[in-house]
Write a protein that holds these residues in place. Sequence first.
Motif, PDB file in Angstrom:
ATOM      1  N   VAL A   1       1.080  31.605 -25.566  1.00 28.36           N
ATOM      2  CA  VAL A   1      -0.137  32.376 -25.328  1.00 28.36           C
ATOM      3  C   VAL A   1      -1.067  32.151 -26.525  1.00 28.36           C
ATOM      4  O   VAL A   1      -0.744  32.543 -27.648  1.00 28.36           O
ATOM      5  CB  VAL A   1       0.177  33.871 -25.152  1.00 28.36           C
ATOM      6  N   LEU A   2      -2.197  31.520 -26.278  1.00 30.18           N
ATOM      7  CA  LEU A   2      -3.074  31.064 -27.347  1.00 30.18           C
ATOM      8  C   LEU A   2      -4.474  31.637 -27.179  1.00 30.18           C
ATOM      9  O   LEU A   2      -4.814  32.199 -26.139  1.00 30.18           O
ATOM     10  CB  LEU A   2      -3.127  29.530 -27.355  1.00 30.18           C
ATOM     11  N   THR A   3      -5.269  31.488 -28.217  1.00 30.67           N
ATOM     12  CA  THR A   3      -6.620  32.037 -28.220  1.00 30.67           C
ATOM     13  C   THR A   3      -7.657  30.944 -27.987  1.00 30.67           C
ATOM     14  O   THR A   3      -7.442  29.783 -28.319  1.00 30.67           O
ATOM     15  CB  THR A   3      -6.905  32.724 -29.562  1.00 30.67           C
ATOM     16  N   ALA A   4      -8.803  31.347 -27.440  1.00 31.37           N
ATOM     17  CA  ALA A   4      -9.878  30.407 -27.142  1.00 31.37           C
ATOM     18  C   ALA A   4     -10.971  30.394 -28.185  1.00 31.37           C
ATOM     19  O   ALA A   4     -11.885  29.583 -28.106  1.00 31.37           O
ATOM     20  CB  ALA A   4     -10.501  30.756 -25.782  1.00 31.37           C
ATOM     21  N   ASP A   5     -10.894  31.298 -29.183  1.00 30.43           N
ATOM     22  CA  ASP A   5     -12.069  31.500 -30.035  1.00 30.43           C
ATOM     23  C   ASP A   5     -11.733  31.530 -31.526  1.00 30.43           C
ATOM     24  O   ASP A   5     -12.391  32.191 -32.304  1.00 30.43           O
ATOM     25  CB  ASP A   5     -12.790  32.785 -29.635  1.00 30.43           C
ATOM     26  N   HIS A   6     -10.683  30.787 -31.923  1.00 31.83           N
ATOM     27  CA  HIS A   6     -10.308  30.706 -33.328  1.00 31.83           C
ATOM     28  C   HIS A   6     -10.468  29.277 -33.844  1.00 31.83           C
ATOM     29  O   HIS A   6     -10.426  28.321 -33.069  1.00 31.83           O
ATOM     30  CB  HIS A   6      -8.850  31.123 -33.527  1.00 31.83           C
ATOM     31  N   PHE A   7     -10.649  29.138 -35.140  1.00 29.36           N
ATOM     32  CA  PHE A   7     -10.574  27.848 -35.805  1.00 29.36           C
ATOM     33  C   PHE A   7      -9.135  27.618 -36.256  1.00 29.36           C
ATOM     34  O   PHE A   7      -8.490  28.517 -36.804  1.00 29.36           O
ATOM     35  CB  PHE A   7     -11.466  27.818 -37.057  1.00 29.36           C
ATOM     36  N   ILE A   8      -8.620  26.410 -36.034  1.00 27.32           N
ATOM     37  CA  ILE A   8      -7.334  25.983 -36.600  1.00 27.32           C
ATOM     38  C   ILE A   8      -7.535  24.565 -37.111  1.00 27.32           C
ATOM     39  O   ILE A   8      -7.733  23.628 -36.330  1.00 27.32           O
ATOM     40  CB  ILE A   8      -6.196  26.049 -35.571  1.00 27.32           C
ATOM     41  N   GLU A   9      -7.490  24.416 -38.408  1.00 25.91           N
ATOM     42  CA  GLU A   9      -7.797  23.137 -39.025  1.00 25.91           C
ATOM     43  C   GLU A   9      -6.606  22.176 -39.006  1.00 25.91           C
ATOM     44  O   GLU A   9      -6.757  20.971 -38.757  1.00 25.91           O
ATOM     45  CB  GLU A   9      -8.247  23.361 -40.478  1.00 25.91           C
ATOM     46  N   GLU A  10      -5.398  22.699 -39.248  1.00 22.07           N
ATOM     47  CA  GLU A  10      -4.214  21.843 -39.376  1.00 22.07           C
ATOM     48  C   GLU A  10      -3.534  21.691 -38.006  1.00 22.07           C
ATOM     49  O   GLU A  10      -2.549  22.368 -37.691  1.00 22.07           O
ATOM     50  CB  GLU A  10      -3.247  22.437 -40.405  1.00 22.07           C
ATOM     51  N   VAL A  11      -4.054  20.787 -37.188  1.00 25.29           N
ATOM     52  CA  VAL A  11      -3.605  20.655 -35.802  1.00 25.29           C
ATOM     53  C   VAL A  11      -2.169  20.142 -35.723  1.00 25.29           C
ATOM     54  O   VAL A  11      -1.364  20.631 -34.915  1.00 25.29           O
ATOM     55  CB  VAL A  11      -4.567  19.745 -35.019  1.00 25.29           C
ATOM     56  N   GLU A  12      -1.827  19.156 -36.534  1.00 28.33           N
ATOM     57  CA  GLU A  12      -0.471  18.600 -36.492  1.00 28.33           C
ATOM     58  C   GLU A  12       0.560  19.668 -36.849  1.00 28.33           C
ATOM     59  O   GLU A  12       1.606  19.787 -36.200  1.00 28.33           O
ATOM     60  CB  GLU A  12      -0.374  17.416 -37.453  1.00 28.33           C
ATOM     61  N   HIS A  13       0.269  20.456 -37.870  1.00 22.67           N
ATOM     62  CA  HIS A  13       1.164  21.551 -38.257  1.00 22.67           C
ATOM     63  C   HIS A  13       1.237  22.601 -37.153  1.00 22.67           C
ATOM     64  O   HIS A  13       2.309  23.130 -36.848  1.00 22.67           O
ATOM     65  CB  HIS A  13       0.677  22.169 -39.570  1.00 22.67           C
ATOM     66  N   PHE A  14       0.107  22.903 -36.549  1.00 26.29           N
ATOM     67  CA  PHE A  14       0.053  23.874 -35.456  1.00 26.29           C
ATOM     68  C   PHE A  14       0.986  23.457 -34.319  1.00 26.29           C
ATOM     69  O   PHE A  14       1.765  24.276 -33.800  1.00 26.29           O
ATOM     70  CB  PHE A  14      -1.389  23.983 -34.953  1.00 26.29           C
ATOM     71  N   GLN A  15       0.951  22.191 -33.948  1.00 32.01           N
ATOM     72  CA  GLN A  15       1.826  21.720 -32.873  1.00 32.01           C
ATOM     73  C   GLN A  15       3.296  21.784 -33.281  1.00 32.01           C
ATOM     74  O   GLN A  15       4.161  22.113 -32.455  1.00 32.01           O
ATOM     75  CB  GLN A  15       1.426  20.306 -32.451  1.00 32.01           C
ATOM     76  N   ALA A  16       3.583  21.489 -34.557  1.00 32.73           N
ATOM     77  CA  ALA A  16       4.961  21.591 -35.032  1.00 32.73           C
ATOM     78  C   ALA A  16       5.452  23.029 -34.963  1.00 32.73           C
ATOM     79  O   ALA A  16       6.612  23.296 -34.598  1.00 32.73           O
ATOM     80  CB  ALA A  16       5.058  21.057 -36.457  1.00 32.73           C
ATOM     81  N   VAL A  17       4.583  23.976 -35.302  1.00 36.70           N
ATOM     82  CA  VAL A  17       4.936  25.397 -35.234  1.00 36.70           C
ATOM     83  C   VAL A  17       5.200  25.806 -33.786  1.00 36.70           C
ATOM     84  O   VAL A  17       6.160  26.545 -33.492  1.00 36.70           O
ATOM     85  CB  VAL A  17       3.821  26.255 -35.865  1.00 36.70           C
ATOM     86  N   LEU A  18       4.393  25.327 -32.864  1.00 37.94           N
ATOM     87  CA  LEU A  18       4.599  25.662 -31.449  1.00 37.94           C
ATOM     88  C   LEU A  18       5.926  25.105 -30.939  1.00 37.94           C
ATOM     89  O   LEU A  18       6.644  25.775 -30.183  1.00 37.94           O
ATOM     90  CB  LEU A  18       3.444  25.132 -30.602  1.00 37.94           C
TER      91      LEU A  18
END
Length: 363
Positions: free
Chosen positions: A111-128
């Motif tokens: 469940v994710l948000t539509a209105d936030h900034f996330i700069e570290e995309v590769e790390h974000f995917q690893a966390v998911l």
Amino acid sequence: MEANFYAVIMAGGGGTRLWPLSVQERPKQMLSLNGKRTLFQMAVDRLEGLFPAERILVVTVAEQARKLQEQVPEIPAENYLLEPMPRGTASVVGYAAAVLAQRDPGAVMAVLTADHFIEEVEHFQAVLRAAKSVAEQGYLVTLGIRPTAPATGYGYIQRGESLGAFGGQEVFRVQRFKEKPDEATARGFLERGDHDWNSGMFIWTVEQILAEIARWMPELSEKLAAIRKAWDTPERGAVLAQIWPTIQPQTVDYGIMEKAERVAVVAGADLGWNDVGSWDSLFEVLEGDEHGNLVVNAQHLGLDTHASLVVGDGSERLLVTVGLDDMILVDSGSALLVCPRSQAQKVREIVKLLKENGYHRYL
């Protein structure tokens, strides 16, 4: 890509703190705050390689769906789940889970948000990916953000015992959720080092979240079951229109997360995350010019102007500033906002005043 992993983007919010650009017809997630892609487009962009478009669902209100589809046409139209009206994140989560249960009973949903900034995309995917592994062990998982300041605008998550490392990410049981604190309390959280900001992003199996809703919110569970039963029938629209207005608004944090027993947090994720909760927050995610000014979607000429934000509506109108320091100027074409950066959080109060005084055309 893992076949049973789905992204659910919550995209029904209004973002009143970004008035006058964020209005009912063009809410926060539809804005381009970096002059390039909208927040919604960026939310989809960062899922590339992890979720194909057919496994991305968007929950939004009907009047916003068409514009969101125009921004990201690759997401199938049937993946837009329309809320007749906002009823809080608990209903959003349950709605998406009920629909996914029909499509893929073994699904895991992020469940994710539509209105936030996330700069570290590769790390974000690893966390998911790590969170998915934890969710498959029967936990409700939330993403914690490493605090960088004693912020009073975020909820906090206190970490309990360690559950170990998953995919290189440290995971803990959640000891408790805490509401937005005052500054002294937030400073204490920061000094203790065992609290994360609550990002409002969650990962769980469809089976688990529906079971938790049945346990803690049985009335909502019954209504979701009726919607699910009618979903693949001609009665879908009528049933949804009849049932949805009767749902009591509630957040998933209060309705489920604060009560459930098996709750985990992927801790301290350093994602370059910002919820863009005020105009002043843009200084945390965008780079200013040599004078510290941020200029977004505007033609600007500044004299003795420093550390100020100038936002336009993309038109050719020239915005000229003289002698501004630490100021915010936002021109939507129909309304103009001018305030000190230190007062940026009060924009929400302006929206309330507009409503009270009948200025609905500007909302």
